[in-house]
Design a protein around this motif. Structure first.
Motif, PDB file in Angstrom:
ATOM      1  N   THR A 221       0.837  -1.207   0.000  1.00 31.36           N
ATOM      2  CA  THR A 221       0.000   0.000   0.000  1.00 31.36           C
ATOM      3  C   THR A 221       0.870   1.254   0.000  1.00 31.36           C
ATOM      4  O   THR A 221       0.609   2.225  -0.729  1.00 31.36           O
ATOM      5  CB  THR A 221      -0.934   0.005   1.221  1.00 31.36           C
ATOM      6  OG1 THR A 221      -1.743  -1.161   1.202  1.00 31.36           O
ATOM      7  CG2 THR A 221      -1.828   1.234   1.211  1.00 31.36           C
ATOM      8  N   GLN A 222       1.930   1.251   0.799  1.00 26.88           N
ATOM      9  CA  GLN A 222       2.832   2.397   0.827  1.00 26.88           C
ATOM     10  C   GLN A 222       3.530   2.598  -0.513  1.00 26.88           C
ATOM     11  O   GLN A 222       3.745   3.741  -0.963  1.00 26.88           O
ATOM     12  CB  GLN A 222       3.873   2.217   1.938  1.00 26.88           C
ATOM     13  CG  GLN A 222       3.293   2.297   3.346  1.00 26.88           C
ATOM     14  CD  GLN A 222       4.339   2.073   4.409  1.00 26.88           C
ATOM     15  OE1 GLN A 222       5.300   2.837   4.499  1.00 26.88           O
ATOM     16  NE2 GLN A 222       4.160   1.023   5.196  1.00 26.88           N
ATOM     17  N   LEU A 223       3.854   1.490  -1.156  1.00 30.31           N
ATOM     18  CA  LEU A 223       4.488   1.609  -2.480  1.00 30.31           C
ATOM     19  C   LEU A 223       3.535   2.245  -3.487  1.00 30.31           C
ATOM     20  O   LEU A 223       3.925   3.099  -4.305  1.00 30.31           O
ATOM     21  CB  LEU A 223       4.921   0.225  -2.975  1.00 30.31           C
ATOM     22  CG  LEU A 223       6.229  -0.324  -2.392  1.00 30.31           C
ATOM     23  CD1 LEU A 223       6.449  -1.748  -2.866  1.00 30.31           C
ATOM     24  CD2 LEU A 223       7.411   0.557  -2.810  1.00 30.31           C
ATOM     25  N   MET A 224       2.275   1.846  -3.437  1.00 27.76           N
ATOM     26  CA  MET A 224       1.297   2.388  -4.376  1.00 27.76           C
ATOM     27  C   MET A 224       1.009   3.870  -4.091  1.00 27.76           C
ATOM     28  O   MET A 224       0.688   4.650  -5.001  1.00 27.76           O
ATOM     29  CB  MET A 224       0.005   1.580  -4.309  1.00 27.76           C
ATOM     30  CG  MET A 224       0.175   0.140  -4.777  1.00 27.76           C
ATOM     31  SD  MET A 224      -1.325  -0.846  -4.596  1.00 27.76           S
ATOM     32  CE  MET A 224      -2.346  -0.105  -5.874  1.00 27.76           C
ATOM     33  N   LEU A 225       1.144   4.268  -2.834  1.00 34.74           N
ATOM     34  CA  LEU A 225       0.906   5.672  -2.482  1.00 34.74           C
ATOM     35  C   LEU A 225       2.126   6.568  -2.716  1.00 34.74           C
ATOM     36  O   LEU A 225       2.018   7.794  -2.663  1.00 34.74           O
ATOM     37  CB  LEU A 225       0.495   5.775  -1.001  1.00 34.74           C
ATOM     38  CG  LEU A 225      -0.939   5.391  -0.657  1.00 34.74           C
ATOM     39  CD1 LEU A 225      -1.106   5.304   0.853  1.00 34.74           C
ATOM     40  CD2 LEU A 225      -1.915   6.413  -1.229  1.00 34.74           C
ATOM     41  N   TRP A 226       3.263   5.940  -2.947  1.00 33.92           N
ATOM     42  CA  TRP A 226       4.526   6.706  -3.021  1.00 33.92           C
ATOM     43  C   TRP A 226       4.471   7.809  -4.087  1.00 33.92           C
ATOM     44  O   TRP A 226       4.907   8.932  -3.864  1.00 33.92           O
ATOM     45  CB  TRP A 226       5.688   5.749  -3.287  1.00 33.92           C
ATOM     46  CG  TRP A 226       7.027   6.421  -3.195  1.00 33.92           C
ATOM     47  CD1 TRP A 226       7.782   6.920  -4.205  1.00 33.92           C
ATOM     48  CD2 TRP A 226       7.746   6.670  -1.995  1.00 33.92           C
ATOM     49  NE1 TRP A 226       8.931   7.460  -3.745  1.00 33.92           N
ATOM     50  CE2 TRP A 226       8.947   7.325  -2.350  1.00 33.92           C
ATOM     51  CE3 TRP A 226       7.496   6.411  -0.646  1.00 33.92           C
ATOM     52  CZ2 TRP A 226       9.908   7.716  -1.431  1.00 33.92           C
ATOM     53  CZ3 TRP A 226       8.457   6.798   0.260  1.00 33.92           C
ATOM     54  CH2 TRP A 226       9.644   7.444  -0.119  1.00 33.92           C
TER      55      TRP A 226
ATOM     56  N   LEU B  36      -6.588   3.781  -1.190  1.00 40.37           N
ATOM     57  CA  LEU B  36      -5.302   3.301  -0.663  1.00 40.37           C
ATOM     58  C   LEU B  36      -5.036   3.853   0.738  1.00 40.37           C
ATOM     59  O   LEU B  36      -4.498   3.147   1.599  1.00 40.37           O
ATOM     60  CB  LEU B  36      -4.166   3.700  -1.612  1.00 40.37           C
ATOM     61  CG  LEU B  36      -4.157   2.985  -2.968  1.00 40.37           C
ATOM     62  CD1 LEU B  36      -3.114   3.590  -3.889  1.00 40.37           C
ATOM     63  CD2 LEU B  36      -3.882   1.486  -2.763  1.00 40.37           C
ATOM     64  N   ARG B  37      -5.426   5.096   0.962  1.00 40.25           N
ATOM     65  CA  ARG B  37      -5.249   5.674   2.295  1.00 40.25           C
ATOM     66  C   ARG B  37      -6.120   4.942   3.323  1.00 40.25           C
ATOM     67  O   ARG B  37      -5.711   4.726   4.462  1.00 40.25           O
ATOM     68  CB  ARG B  37      -5.630   7.157   2.269  1.00 40.25           C
ATOM     69  CG  ARG B  37      -4.634   8.053   1.541  1.00 40.25           C
ATOM     70  CD  ARG B  37      -3.334   8.164   2.289  1.00 40.25           C
ATOM     71  NE  ARG B  37      -3.512   8.866   3.561  1.00 40.25           N
ATOM     72  CZ  ARG B  37      -2.566   8.965   4.491  1.00 40.25           C
ATOM     73  NH1 ARG B  37      -1.400   8.346   4.308  1.00 40.25           N
ATOM     74  NH2 ARG B  37      -2.797   9.630   5.611  1.00 40.25           N
ATOM     75  N   ALA B  38      -7.335   4.521   2.891  1.00 41.70           N
ATOM     76  CA  ALA B  38      -8.203   3.756   3.792  1.00 41.70           C
ATOM     77  C   ALA B  38      -7.564   2.418   4.147  1.00 41.70           C
ATOM     78  O   ALA B  38      -7.612   1.962   5.295  1.00 41.70           O
ATOM     79  CB  ALA B  38      -9.568   3.551   3.149  1.00 41.70           C
ATOM     80  N   ILE B  39      -6.949   1.781   3.124  1.00 36.09           N
ATOM     81  CA  ILE B  39      -6.254   0.503   3.383  1.00 36.09           C
ATOM     82  C   ILE B  39      -5.094   0.737   4.343  1.00 36.09           C
ATOM     83  O   ILE B  39      -4.851  -0.050   5.263  1.00 36.09           O
ATOM     84  CB  ILE B  39      -5.769  -0.115   2.069  1.00 36.09           C
ATOM     85  CG1 ILE B  39      -6.965  -0.487   1.179  1.00 36.09           C
ATOM     86  CG2 ILE B  39      -4.895  -1.330   2.339  1.00 36.09           C
ATOM     87  CD1 ILE B  39      -6.569  -0.949  -0.208  1.00 36.09           C
ATOM     88  N   GLU B  40      -4.373   1.838   4.133  1.00 35.35           N
ATOM     89  CA  GLU B  40      -3.225   2.134   4.987  1.00 35.35           C
ATOM     90  C   GLU B  40      -3.665   2.357   6.439  1.00 35.35           C
ATOM     91  O   GLU B  40      -3.022   1.876   7.383  1.00 35.35           O
ATOM     92  CB  GLU B  40      -2.500   3.369   4.464  1.00 35.35           C
ATOM     93  CG  GLU B  40      -1.215   3.672   5.235  1.00 35.35           C
ATOM     94  CD  GLU B  40      -0.554   4.939   4.722  1.00 35.35           C
ATOM     95  OE1 GLU B  40       0.690   4.968   4.685  1.00 35.35           O
ATOM     96  OE2 GLU B  40      -1.278   5.898   4.381  1.00 35.35           O
TER      97      GLU B  40
END
Length: 756
Positions: A406-411, A423-427
């Protein structure tokens, strides 16, 4: 007179030549007739009076020597001799011991009456005892006894002697009674008859008194044993209860166990028929009774529901003819306190059929059962903690993958872009899951802690300010803090967590208001306390108490109060980890916690933490704070037994320019390094792996490649066993699940530190 057949020596063989027997005639002489009827009548009256006195003496409570002396005195008054002796025979030593003496001048002659051996050839009494023959020598000088026993007779100055053997009803020798005179005496047949009767009475009296004394000693021994026994002892009469059981069976009650279950009153009816005959001192102390009568009549007051259930089982055994049994019961003291007891009973000999005398012992195992429960609870909590730690480790690995990707996808994404919010909700969900993992690790005592000398009073005051703004106003907060409180070695953030969790629980228990009380005190835990509380240690401690006046807890809730996920709240109102975290934090601080609660009367948690006099610093390995670019071109060997972790680590590191080599075990890592150690710049090593494991792998790596930096990765605490691994030469520590930025920074810092 006819001669008497010689009897064998008691306890010995025939007489030796050294002890020649007297001629039979020497023991019997012709006796003159009474002088006149008047004299005979007077003698009979004196004899009758003497027998009366002897009988009274025999039944008196005096000691045997005093009784014998009284009889000897009366005997002298009838037969007109100077003094008399009674010697009792000891078959073990073959000695005739002087037991009683009476008459004129006896005090001045005591040294002339030594202990006699039955084998001595010179004593008249020894001869009488050996031969079991009487000696009647009213004039010693005319008697053969003077020739064979001249030395002793003349030494004492005797002129007249009458001696008679005393025997038991079975014919065993008891002793010798002897009359002595300094002048010759005239003895008639009536005197001889009287003397023989008295000698036989001596035998009866002595034998009876010995039996009475033996019985009294036995009874005194029994009484002493009964009263001073270490167990509580009862003597009871079950005859009426046994008869009641018999009537039940005769009227058609085939299965008494089923009958008692269906009719509890029948057990009470039977119990009411049990008569307590006696109790000992230990029973009074156990049941807190003032005296025996209070306990003997208070049987109904000590029985509980469990007592009646246990009693029903014992009554079934009695109805079947059982003679003994053992069971564990619960009784009350007369003051109402519960006691856990092991009860054992057996029927006294002679009462096997009527159960008129039953001996019962009670052994108090209340403290033992409490210790067993504490130990069981401690072992249970340790097992649950181990399970929680294992679950947290595996859960960490799962969350590592979710959080990392998830952090990689948000990078490279920014707010407003496609899927950014998802993605932030998943994080955020992953972050919540990580906090849950941390709670489990706290309970299992595997969470990192930063120990520092801490003033608990200051922590309580700080939490009190927060609580004053957060808990309902109708709850009054009180603080009773020892101003001279010892410091403790603690993690302040975790102590704050303990105080908050206990306070929130207390607040929930007082929906209508109440009092929340914090107390601190210095205490010294001694060996007795440590033995009674298996989790405690001896020495100075600080006691922290958090009490409330809420609804309290029942016994079942208290037993489970520290279990993770156990909660009495409604679904959705709490995770059930609050008190589990408290337990884990306290144990992690080498302390122990106790819970006291009664329904309707509130709850009190008491925490004991070891006190310190000086700060105890425990360093925790940290990465260099030097800032550096998160990217690089070096080669990194990642060692982990979980493929999903290897995939994530390779994805993160490769994305930022690093070359990644994968190894699924310590053995595989060593094999890889054997061929290309010079090209590897850093090893990221998981500790919890099968095979040789992370710690052994690190030691081997440092021995073979001392300049190769190793970064330890683990979901457990950097203290404890992980700290040992760090001290073995690791360059740093990173906790799982990985945080992308943290991981890149630590990797960069270590590599740069090694190259500088």
């Amino acid at each position: 007179m006819t001669s008497q057949k010689k009897r064998p020596d008691p306890g010995a063989g025939e007489m030796s030549p050294e002890h020649p027997p007297l001629p039979a005639w020497s023991c019997d002489e012709a006796w003159p007739a009474d002088a006149s009827p008047a004299i005979a009548l007077t003698r009979q009256q004196r004899e009758r009076q003497a027998f009366h006195i002897i009988t009274e003496a025999a039944v008196s409570q005096a000691e045997l020597p005093a009784i014998c002396q009284k009889i000897l005195t009366d005997l002298l008054s009838v037969l007109d001799f100077d003094f008399a002796t009674l010697r009792l025979y000891d078959p073990a030593t073959r000695l005739l011991n002087l037991t009683a003496i009476a008459g004129q001048r006896v005090q001045a002659m005591l040294d002339k009456f030594p202990v006699q051996s039955i084998d001595d050839p010179h004593y008249v009494g020894a001869f009488v005892a050996r031969e079991r023959k009487p000696v009647f020598a009213p004039e010693v000088d005319r008697h053969t006894i003077a020739e064979t026993h001249a030395m002793r007779v003349r030494e004492i100055g005797l002129k007249g002697i009458i001696a008679y053997p005393i025997t038991s009803a079975a014919g065993d020798l008891i002793g010798v009674v002897q009359l002595n005179a300094g002048e010759a005496r005239s003895i008639n047949p009536g005197d001889r008859t009287f003397f023989e009767a008295v000698a036989r009475m001596f035998g009866t009296i002595i034998e009876h008194r010995r039996a009475v004394d033996s019985l009294r000693e036995s009874e005194e021994g029994y009484r002493s044993l009964f009263e001073n026994a270490p167990a509580a002892l009862w003597v009871a009469d079950f005859s009426d209860a046994k008869a009641y059981l018999t009537r039940l069976q005769e009227t058609g009650t085939a299965d008494l166990g089923t009958h008692f279950t269906a009719n509890p009153g029948a057990v009470a009816e039977c119990a009411a028929r049990i008569k307590v005959l006696d109790v000992n001192q230990q029973a009074l102390e156990l049941y807190q009774a003032q005296d025996k009568q209070a306990l003997k009549t208070g049987l109904s007051r000590i029985l509980t529901a469990q007592s009646f259930e246990a009693l029903a089982g014992e009554l079934v055994i009695i109805s079947a003819g059982g003679q003994r049994s053992s069971t564990e019961i619960e009784n009350l003291t007369l003051s109402g306190e519960k006691r856990r007891l092991v009860m054992q009973w057996f029927v006294a000999p002679g009462h096997e059929s009527d159960y008129g005398r039953v001996f019962i012992s009670f052994r108090d195992v209340t403290a033992t059962r409490a210790l067993e429960a504490q130990l069981l609870q401690s072992q249970k909590m340790e097992s649950v903690g181990t399970l929680a730690g294992g679950i947290a480790h595996d859960f960490n690995n799962i969350m590592q993958a979710i959080s990392g990707y998830t952090q990689l996808m948000l990078w490279d994404r920014h707010p407003g872009e496609q899927d950014y919010d998802n993605l932030r909700a998943i994080e955020k969900a992953a972050d919540r899951a990580s906090k849950l993992t941390r709670q489990l690790l706290t309970f299992s005592r595997k969470v990192p802690i930063a120990l520092k000398p801490t003033d608990l009073n200051a922590e309580i005051e700080g939490v009190g300010k927060i609580l004053a703004r957060t808990i309902p106003k109708m709850i009054r907060i009180e603080q009773h803090l020892d101003p001279d409180l010892y410091p403790v070695n603690a993690d302040r953030s975790q102590i704050e967590q303990v105080l908050m969790n206990l306070s929130i629980n207390a607040s929930n228990a007082m929906p209508d208001g109440g009092r929340l009380v914090f107390e601190t005190a210095n205490v010294e835990l001694d060996r007795t306390y440590a033995l009674a509380h298996p989790e405690a240690h001896e020495g100075p401690h600080v006691r922290l108490s958090v009490s409330d006046t809420g609804h309290g807890m029942n016994a079942e809730t208290q037993r489970r109060v520290f279990e993770p996920f156990f909660t009495t709240g409604e679904i959705g109102q709490g995770s059930g980890l609050g008190l589990a975290m408290v337990y884990g934090i306290v144990k992690n601080h080498d302390g122990h916690i106790l819970c006291y609660s009664t329904p309707g009367q509130g709850t009190c948690f008491k925490i004991y933490l070891p006190a310190i006099g000086t700060p105890l610093a425990i360093p925790i390995g940290e990465a260099s704070p030097a800032a550096a670019s998160p990217s690089g071109t070096e080669t990194i060997l990642v060692v982990d037994d979980e493929p999903v972790i290897l995939d994530l680590a390779e994805t993160i590191l490769a994305r930022f320019g690093y070359t990644v080599i994968r190894a699924e075990s310590g053995e595989q890592a060593l094999a890889i390094l054997a061929g290309q150690a010079e090209s590897v710049d850093l090893v990221i090593l998981d500790l919890n792996m099968p095979g040789m494991g992370g710690h052994n792998c690190l030691e081997t790596l440092k021995a073979r490649y001392p300049d190769l930096p190793v970064l330890i990765a683990s979901g457990y605490s950097p203290n404890g066993s992980v700290r040992d691994t760090l001290s073995a030469g690791a360059a740093g520590f990173i906790g799982k699940p990985y945080q992308l930025k943290e991981m890149l920074k630590i990797v960069r810092d270590i590599i740069d530190a090694e190259s500088s």
